[in-house]
Scaffold this motif. Structure first.
Motif, PDB file in Angstrom:
ATOM      1  N   ILE A 153       0.841  -1.187   0.000  1.00 45.15           N
ATOM      2  CA  ILE A 153       0.000   0.000   0.000  1.00 45.15           C
ATOM      3  C   ILE A 153       0.886   1.250   0.000  1.00 45.15           C
ATOM      4  CG2 ILE A 153      -1.887  -1.165   1.205  1.00 45.15           C
ATOM      5  CD1 ILE A 153      -1.071   0.411   3.712  1.00 45.15           C
ATOM      6  N   ILE A 154       0.311   2.353  -0.429  1.00 43.64           N
ATOM      7  CA  ILE A 154       1.024   3.630  -0.413  1.00 43.64           C
ATOM      8  C   ILE A 154       0.625   4.360   0.866  1.00 43.64           C
ATOM      9  CG2 ILE A 154       1.330   5.852  -1.561  1.00 43.64           C
ATOM     10  CD1 ILE A 154       0.756   4.452  -4.199  1.00 43.64           C
ATOM     11  N   ALA A 155       1.605   4.658   1.715  1.00 42.89           N
ATOM     12  CA  ALA A 155       1.337   5.276   3.015  1.00 42.89           C
ATOM     13  C   ALA A 155       2.196   6.527   3.183  1.00 42.89           C
ATOM     14  CB  ALA A 155       1.610   4.295   4.147  1.00 42.89           C
ATOM     15  N   ARG A 156       1.572   7.585   3.702  1.00 39.79           N
ATOM     16  CA  ARG A 156       2.297   8.823   3.984  1.00 39.79           C
ATOM     17  C   ARG A 156       1.882   9.335   5.360  1.00 39.79           C
ATOM     18  NH1 ARG A 156       1.019  14.243   3.527  1.00 39.79           N
ATOM     19  NH2 ARG A 156      -0.918  13.831   2.399  1.00 39.79           N
ATOM     20  N   LYS A 157       2.868   9.661   6.178  1.00 37.51           N
ATOM     21  CA  LYS A 157       2.534  10.186   7.502  1.00 37.51           C
ATOM     22  C   LYS A 157       1.862  11.542   7.354  1.00 37.51           C
ATOM     23  CE  LYS A 157       5.962  10.932  10.352  1.00 37.51           C
ATOM     24  NZ  LYS A 157       6.984  10.650  11.390  1.00 37.51           N
ATOM     25  N   ILE A 158       0.680  11.668   7.979  1.00 36.63           N
ATOM     26  CA  ILE A 158      -0.078  12.909   7.835  1.00 36.63           C
ATOM     27  C   ILE A 158      -0.013  13.752   9.102  1.00 36.63           C
ATOM     28  CG2 ILE A 158      -2.293  11.904   8.566  1.00 36.63           C
ATOM     29  CD1 ILE A 158      -3.621  13.638   6.395  1.00 36.63           C
ATOM     30  N   VAL A 159       0.215  13.107  10.264  1.00 38.70           N
ATOM     31  CA  VAL A 159       0.306  13.870  11.512  1.00 38.70           C
ATOM     32  C   VAL A 159       0.949  13.007  12.588  1.00 38.70           C
ATOM     33  CG1 VAL A 159      -1.935  13.203  12.481  1.00 38.70           C
ATOM     34  CG2 VAL A 159      -0.988  15.456  13.013  1.00 38.70           C
ATOM     35  N   SER A 160       1.607  13.661  13.524  1.00 41.75           N
ATOM     36  CA  SER A 160       2.090  13.002  14.743  1.00 41.75           C
ATOM     37  C   SER A 160       1.323  13.597  15.916  1.00 41.75           C
ATOM     38  CB  SER A 160       3.594  13.231  14.921  1.00 41.75           C
ATOM     39  OG  SER A 160       4.323  12.554  13.925  1.00 41.75           O
ATOM     40  N   VAL A 161       0.549  12.761  16.582  1.00 39.07           N
ATOM     41  CA  VAL A 161      -0.308  13.205  17.683  1.00 39.07           C
ATOM     42  C   VAL A 161       0.407  12.957  19.011  1.00 39.07           C
ATOM     43  CG1 VAL A 161      -2.536  12.899  18.822  1.00 39.07           C
ATOM     44  CG2 VAL A 161      -2.359  12.647  16.327  1.00 39.07           C
ATOM     45  N   PRO A 162       0.457  13.938  19.888  1.00 38.05           N
ATOM     46  CA  PRO A 162       1.118  13.720  21.182  1.00 38.05           C
ATOM     47  C   PRO A 162       0.408  12.651  22.012  1.00 38.05           C
ATOM     48  CG  PRO A 162       0.765  16.065  20.756  1.00 38.05           C
ATOM     49  CD  PRO A 162      -0.019  15.322  19.722  1.00 38.05           C
ATOM     50  N   PHE A 163       1.192  11.819  22.672  1.00 34.58           N
ATOM     51  CA  PHE A 163       0.684  10.924  23.701  1.00 34.58           C
ATOM     52  C   PHE A 163       0.783  11.653  25.046  1.00 34.58           C
ATOM     53  CE2 PHE A 163       1.269   6.800  21.292  1.00 34.58           C
ATOM     54  CZ  PHE A 163      -0.022   6.335  21.500  1.00 34.58           C
ATOM     55  N   ALA A 242      -3.675   8.984  23.623  1.00 33.92           N
ATOM     56  CA  ALA A 242      -3.489   9.986  22.585  1.00 33.92           C
ATOM     57  C   ALA A 242      -4.190  11.270  23.011  1.00 33.92           C
ATOM     58  CB  ALA A 242      -4.055   9.497  21.254  1.00 33.92           C
ATOM     59  N   GLU A 243      -3.658  12.404  22.596  1.00 35.26           N
ATOM     60  CA  GLU A 243      -4.190  13.697  23.033  1.00 35.26           C
ATOM     61  C   GLU A 243      -5.674  13.834  22.745  1.00 35.26           C
ATOM     62  OE1 GLU A 243      -5.364  17.895  22.744  1.00 35.26           O
ATOM     63  OE2 GLU A 243      -5.306  16.402  21.131  1.00 35.26           O
ATOM     64  N   PHE A 244      -6.134  13.296  21.625  1.00 31.41           N
ATOM     65  CA  PHE A 244      -7.556  13.462  21.286  1.00 31.41           C
ATOM     66  C   PHE A 244      -8.459  12.632  22.198  1.00 31.41           C
ATOM     67  CE2 PHE A 244      -5.685  10.495  18.095  1.00 31.41           C
ATOM     68  CZ  PHE A 244      -6.371   9.330  18.400  1.00 31.41           C
ATOM     69  N   VAL A 245      -7.918  11.626  22.866  1.00 31.53           N
ATOM     70  CA  VAL A 245      -8.691  10.863  23.853  1.00 31.53           C
ATOM     71  C   VAL A 245      -8.586  11.524  25.225  1.00 31.53           C
ATOM     72  CG1 VAL A 245      -8.937   8.638  25.025  1.00 31.53           C
ATOM     73  CG2 VAL A 245      -8.369   8.703  22.585  1.00 31.53           C
ATOM     74  N   ALA A 246      -7.391  11.972  25.580  1.00 24.93           N
ATOM     75  CA  ALA A 246      -7.154  12.503  26.926  1.00 24.93           C
ATOM     76  C   ALA A 246      -7.714  13.903  27.147  1.00 24.93           C
ATOM     77  CB  ALA A 246      -5.650  12.516  27.213  1.00 24.93           C
ATOM     78  N   ALA A 247      -7.746  14.730  26.090  1.00 22.21           N
ATOM     79  CA  ALA A 247      -8.065  16.154  26.246  1.00 22.21           C
ATOM     80  C   ALA A 247      -9.362  16.430  27.019  1.00 22.21           C
ATOM     81  CB  ALA A 247      -8.097  16.833  24.877  1.00 22.21           C
TER      82      ALA A 247
END
Length: 309
Positions: A153-163, A242-247
Motif C-alpha cells: 500500500i502507499i502510506a504517507r505520515k499525515i500527523v504526529s499526535v502527542p501521547f 493519545a491527546e484526542f482521547v485525553a483532552a
C-alpha cells in the motif's frame, strides 16, 4: 452490451470476491452485476468465473482475462478523472477507513464539514482496529497507525499526535506522582492490547534524541482505548492516551497530565502517535480522495501545528 462497463463489473467482482461486494462498490444491484457477467461470458464464448451460492473463483480463462484487463480499467478511470472531475462537483461514494479511536474522536467530527462542502458525495466512515483490505471492502483511503501498515500500500505520515501519560487525582493522592518514566515501575499502569494481534503496545519515550521503552508495572489491560481512559478517570492507574482521547478528561479535571517535564538528570519526552494516510495504489488518488486528504491535513495542522509532518 457496453463492453467497458461489463469489464469493470467483472474486475470489481474479482477484486471484492463477490457479486454482492462488486454491486455495492458500483452502486448497482447484485442481479444487474450477475446479468452483466453472463452477457460478458456469452460475448467472449467462455466462462470466466465458477459461481455457486457460497463461492466464486476464476477459471483458467478468467484468470488470463483479468490479468489483461485490470490495468485497462484503472487507466480508463484515472483518465476520466483527470479531464472531468477537477472541473466538476465531486460526487459518488467516498469510503474512509480508520482506527477506531482516531475515527471516533477526530474524523467523525470533521465529516459534517466535508459533506457540507460536497453535498453530492456519499460518505462512509469505517472505524475498526481490524485488518483492512482496501479492494475487498471498497475502501478509498484509510488512516492507520504504524502497526497496521502493510507492504504494497502507499502510506504517507499525515500527523504526529502527542501521547499524554495521565492519571486521576484520586490515584495520585493514593499512590503519589511519578517524576520520570523510570518511576512507572512503581505504579499501577493501564496497558493497551492491540486488537489486531493481541500485542501489548509499549510506552515509548525519547531522551537525548534516543528512543527507549519504559519498564512498566501493568496491573490492568484493555483492547479499547476509551475503556482505558474511563478506567484511569476512575482511579485505576496511570494511562498513556493519545491527546484526542485525553483532552476532554484533562479539561474536566478527571485526569492530570504527568511527565510533561521530567525532573530527573535528563528530560524525557513521550513518543508521539504517528498517523498515516493510505491508498491501495496511485490510481486510487482520485480528485475526491485528494480533496478529503487536503481537507483533513488543513484541520490536523490547526489542531497539532507542531506535529503535522
Amino acid at each position: 452490451m457496453n463492453l467497458l462497463a461489463a469489464i469493470a463489473s467483472f474486475t470489481k467482482v474479482v477484486e471484492t470476491g463477490s457479486i454482492v461486494g462488486a454491486a455495492k462498490n458500483l452502486g448497482l444491484s447484485a442481479a444487474a452485476v450477475s446479468q452483466t457477467l453472463n452477457r460478458l461470458e456469452e460475448h467472449l464464448g467462455t466462462r470466466l468465473l465458477q459461481r455457486t451460492t457460497r463461492s466464486l473463483a476464476l477459471t483458467e480463462s478468467g484468470a488470463i482475462y483479468y490479468a489483461k484487463v485490470q490495468r485497462i480499467v484503472a487507466d480508463l478511470e484515472a483518465a476520466q478523472s483527470a479531464i472531468s472531475e477537477p472541473h466538476a462537483e465531486l460526487q459518488g461514494r467516498l469510503c474512509i477507513a480508520s482506527t477506531a479511536a482516531f475515527g471516533r474522536h477526530v474524523l467523525a467530527p470533521l465529516v459534517a464539514g466535508f459533506a457540507a462542502r460536497h453535498p453530492r458525495l456519499t460518505l462512509e466512515l469505517n472505524t475498526s482496529d481490524s485488518k483492512i483490505n482496501h479492494i475487498q471492502a471498497g475502501i478509498d483511503l484509510s488512516l492507520r497507525i504504524k502497526p497496521q501498515l502493510e507492504e504494497g500500500i502507499i502510506a504517507r505520515k499525515i500527523v504526529s499526535v502527542p501521547f499524554i501519560v495521565c492519571a486521576a487525582p484520586s490515584y495520585l493522592e493514593r499512590a503519589g506522582r511519578p517524576d520520570s518514566p523510570e518511576q512507572l515501575q512503581q505504579h499501577a499502569c493501564l496497558g493497551f492490547r492491540y486488537p489486531l494481534d493481541g500485542r501489548f503496545l509499549r510506552w515509548g519515550f525519547i531522551r537525548d534524541s534516543e528512543h527507549y521503552y519504559a519498564a512498566l508495572n501493568v496491573t490492568a489491560m484493555s483492547d479499547d482505548i476509551d475503556t482505558l481512559a474511563q478506567m484511569a478517570a476512575h482511579g485505576a492507574g496511570i494511562a498513556r492516551l493519545a491527546e484526542f482521547v485525553a483532552a476532554p478528561f484533562i479539561e474536566s479535571g478527571q485526569l492530570v497530565p504527568l511527565l510533561e517535564s521530567s525532573h530527573g538528570p535528563r528530560e524525557s519526552a513521550t513518543e508521539p502517535l504517528d498517523i498515516y494516510v493510505c491508498v491501495q495504489d496511485r490510481s486510487a488518488m482520485t480528485p475526491k480522495v485528494k480533496a478529503f486528504i487536503d481537507y483533513l491535513s488543513a484541520h490536523l495542522e490547526q489542531r497539532w501545528p507542531q506535529a503535522n509532518l
